[in-house]
Motif scaffolding. Structure first.
Motif, mmCIF file in Angstrom:
data_model
loop_
_atom_site.group_PDB
_atom_site.id
_atom_site.type_symbol
_atom_site.label_atom_id
_atom_site.label_comp_id
_atom_site.label_asym_id
_atom_site.label_seq_id
_atom_site.Cartn_x
_atom_site.Cartn_y
_atom_site.Cartn_z
ATOM 1 N N ARG A 43 40.761 64.848 15.745
ATOM 2 C CA ARG A 43 41.649 63.815 16.283
ATOM 3 C C ARG A 43 41.794 62.676 15.286
ATOM 4 O O ARG A 43 41.142 62.658 14.259
ATOM 5 C CB ARG A 43 41.114 63.310 17.629
ATOM 6 C CG ARG A 43 39.631 62.917 17.530
ATOM 7 C CD ARG A 43 39.232 61.829 18.447
ATOM 8 N NE ARG A 43 39.894 60.594 18.136
ATOM 9 C CZ ARG A 43 39.543 59.795 17.127
ATOM 10 N NH1 ARG A 43 38.573 60.101 16.302
ATOM 11 N NH2 ARG A 43 40.200 58.670 16.929
ATOM 12 N N ALA A 45 45.172 60.061 13.940
ATOM 13 C CA ALA A 45 46.467 60.409 13.351
ATOM 14 C C ALA A 45 46.360 60.987 11.931
ATOM 15 O O ALA A 45 46.864 62.087 11.661
ATOM 16 C CB ALA A 45 47.379 59.188 13.392
ATOM 17 N N ARG A 80 50.272 67.990 18.872
ATOM 18 C CA ARG A 80 50.278 66.687 19.555
ATOM 19 C C ARG A 80 51.570 65.971 19.152
ATOM 20 O O ARG A 80 51.980 66.044 17.994
ATOM 21 C CB ARG A 80 49.048 65.855 19.165
ATOM 22 C CG ARG A 80 47.751 66.435 19.701
ATOM 23 C CD ARG A 80 46.602 65.465 19.527
ATOM 24 N NE ARG A 80 46.620 64.401 20.533
ATOM 25 C CZ ARG A 80 45.799 63.354 20.489
ATOM 26 N NH1 ARG A 80 44.945 63.198 19.496
ATOM 27 N NH2 ARG A 80 45.847 62.432 21.437
ATOM 28 N N GLN A 189 36.553 57.244 22.953
ATOM 29 C CA GLN A 189 36.457 57.357 21.489
ATOM 30 C C GLN A 189 35.726 56.159 20.888
ATOM 31 O O GLN A 189 35.093 56.253 19.843
ATOM 32 C CB GLN A 189 37.859 57.466 20.854
ATOM 33 C CG GLN A 189 38.544 58.787 21.087
ATOM 34 C CD GLN A 189 39.451 58.760 22.306
ATOM 35 O OE1 GLN A 189 39.188 58.057 23.275
ATOM 36 N NE2 GLN A 189 40.507 59.539 22.278
ATOM 37 N N ASN A 240 49.607 53.218 19.629
ATOM 38 C CA ASN A 240 48.185 53.481 19.360
ATOM 39 C C ASN A 240 47.543 53.843 20.691
ATOM 40 O O ASN A 240 48.191 53.820 21.753
ATOM 41 C CB ASN A 240 47.516 52.266 18.706
ATOM 42 C CG ASN A 240 46.129 52.587 18.187
ATOM 43 O OD1 ASN A 240 45.927 53.589 17.499
ATOM 44 N ND2 ASN A 240 45.143 51.773 18.534
ATOM 45 N N LYS A 241 46.254 54.153 20.651
ATOM 46 C CA LYS A 241 45.525 54.586 21.843
ATOM 47 C C LYS A 241 45.813 53.689 23.041
ATOM 48 O O LYS A 241 45.861 52.474 22.919
ATOM 49 C CB LYS A 241 44.037 54.586 21.507
ATOM 50 C CG LYS A 241 43.095 54.997 22.602
ATOM 51 C CD LYS A 241 43.445 56.315 23.258
ATOM 52 C CE LYS A 241 43.558 57.474 22.310
ATOM 53 N NZ LYS A 241 44.183 58.666 22.927
HETATM 54 O O1 MRU Z 1 43.855 60.457 20.887
HETATM 55 P P1 MRU Z 1 43.207 60.080 19.580
HETATM 56 O O2 MRU Z 1 41.728 59.942 19.687
HETATM 57 O O3 MRU Z 1 43.620 60.984 18.468
HETATM 58 O O4 MRU Z 1 43.794 58.636 19.265
HETATM 59 C C1 MRU Z 1 43.503 58.051 18.030
HETATM 60 C C2 MRU Z 1 44.012 56.670 17.891
HETATM 61 O O5 MRU Z 1 44.680 56.147 18.744
HETATM 62 C C3 MRU Z 1 43.721 55.993 16.573
HETATM 63 O O6 MRU Z 1 43.639 54.617 16.747
HETATM 64 C C4 MRU Z 1 44.852 56.295 15.593
HETATM 65 O O7 MRU Z 1 45.088 57.669 15.521
HETATM 66 C C5 MRU Z 1 44.556 55.787 14.256
HETATM 67 S S1 MRU Z 1 43.248 56.669 13.449
HETATM 68 C C6 MRU Z 1 43.088 56.050 11.890
#
Ligand code: MRU
Length: 351
Positions: A43, A45, A80, A189, A240-241
């Protein structure tokens, strides 16, 4: 870092088991990698882009021909929908390997090109993270406490991470800092992964439930908020998340500067505002768990969109873009790798 290629084998760290168990899984086919990405074993991005590219390279090395390669690219691209890094990395692999199409009967030339491009994508991500950290560390002063959400660290990239990379660089420059880590419901996370990373880096931290951030800010405990991004639109709005947007609103109310740290591979100039960013809806089980009534209806968007005007500055590898420039649509023009990303129809994981 959650991915290694060793002796011709590709391994990913199962991030759903951390911090209790460190288990590496063999990703021996693109379909397996796509499933790992969908299940969040892999996981973040940038990492899902790097992982998809690596899976395609392995596929070619194992003799896939161009048609098989293309079909696998399509599958991975759809794993995704929100992080543009995934689509951009897959498209990059296709573009780099395309000329090999004619000669690719036996898969030999395709394999060479795919391996070289996947390696470039990996190495670039490492370098992008390093540059983000260099630009961002100055926003954290000695003695300050900052807050971060989700995991934008080494686990989410091939390098040292984005938002956590900034925090790490400030720490490594000798500043005494403290990090509040939002636990990040529903999949934790922050509490599981960011806490694990900070622990191993020796950076002092405290885990808080997401709903505690406001009261911390009110008590003056948070001097800055640093988050990553999954996709940044042309006007600086970013996804973002889930839970990032309310943090930004709280930060504005309390006068706390709110920073987004991301690489160019997260910018999508083909989307004009945050409203155009596809938001992944995930399974109700992630929210209901064992405690909610089995038939309870659940809304489970994995991401939210934060408008650019709530951002103090965007810390990119190419430099820092302050709010005034961001809202005038002044993302640097060098930031354009993803302007030709093709978009998939919206995916609803709950369906
Ligand atoms: O669902 P996830 O755990 O993949 O979500 C990740 C995030 O929201 C991170 O903040 C984002 O991908 C940036 S990672 C450098």
């Amino acid at each position: 870092m959650g991915l290694i290629c060793e002796k011709g084998r590709l391994w990913v760290l199962d991030q759903t088991l951390l911090p209790n168990k460190v288990e590496w899984l063999r990703a021996d086919s693109p379909s397996k990698m796509a499933k790992y990405i969908l299940d969040l074993k892999v996981r973040g991005a940038p990492l899902i882009g790097v992982a998809a590219a690596a899976a395609l390279a392995r596929h070619a090395e194992e003799g896939a021909d161009w048609e098989e390669f293309r079909a696998s690219a399509k599958l991975l691209r759809r794993a995704r929908p929100t992080a543009v890094n995934l689509m951009a990395a897959v498209d990059r692999m296709l573009a780099a390997c395309q000329p090999a199409r004619q000669e690719a009967r036996g898969g030999k030339d395709l394999a060479g090109k795919a391996a070289a491009e996947a390696e470039r994508i990996f190495d670039e991500d490492v370098a992008l993270c390093r540059r983000i950290a260099e630009h961002g560390a100055r926003f954290i002063k000695d003695g300050e406490s900052v807050l971060t959400h989700c995991n934008a660290g080494g686990l989410a990239t091939a390098g040292i991470g984005t938002a956590v990379g900034v925090i790490r660089a400030a720490h490594e420059s000798g500043k005494r800092i403290h990090v509040y880590v939002d636990e990040t419901r529903p999949l934790l996370q922050g509490a599981r992964l960011t806490a694990w990373e900070l622990e191993s880096l020796g950076i002092p931290y405290t885990i808080v439930c997401d709903n505690m951030a406001g009261s911390l800010m009110r008590r003056g405990k948070v001097r800055g908020i640093f988050v990553g991004a999954d996709r940044i639109a042309r006007n600086g709005d970013f996804a973002n998340k889930i839970g990032t947007y309310p943090l930004a609103v709280l930060a504005r109310h309390h006068g706390v500067p709110f920073y987004c740290a991301a690489p160019v591979t997260t910018v999508d100039l083909s989307i004009s505002t945050g409203d155009g960013i596809p938001i992944e809806e995930r399974s109700p089980e992630e929210v209901r768990r064992d405690w909610g009534p089995k038939r309870a209806r659940v809304h489970n968007p994995a991401f939210d969109v934060t408008p650019a005007d709530l951002v103090e500055a965007m810390i990119l590898d190419v430099g820092v873009v302050k709010r005034a420039d961001l809202i005038k649509g002044r993302l640097p023009s060098r930031v354009s790798p993803n302007s030709r990303v093709r978009h998939e129809p919206k995916v609803d994981r709950a369906a």
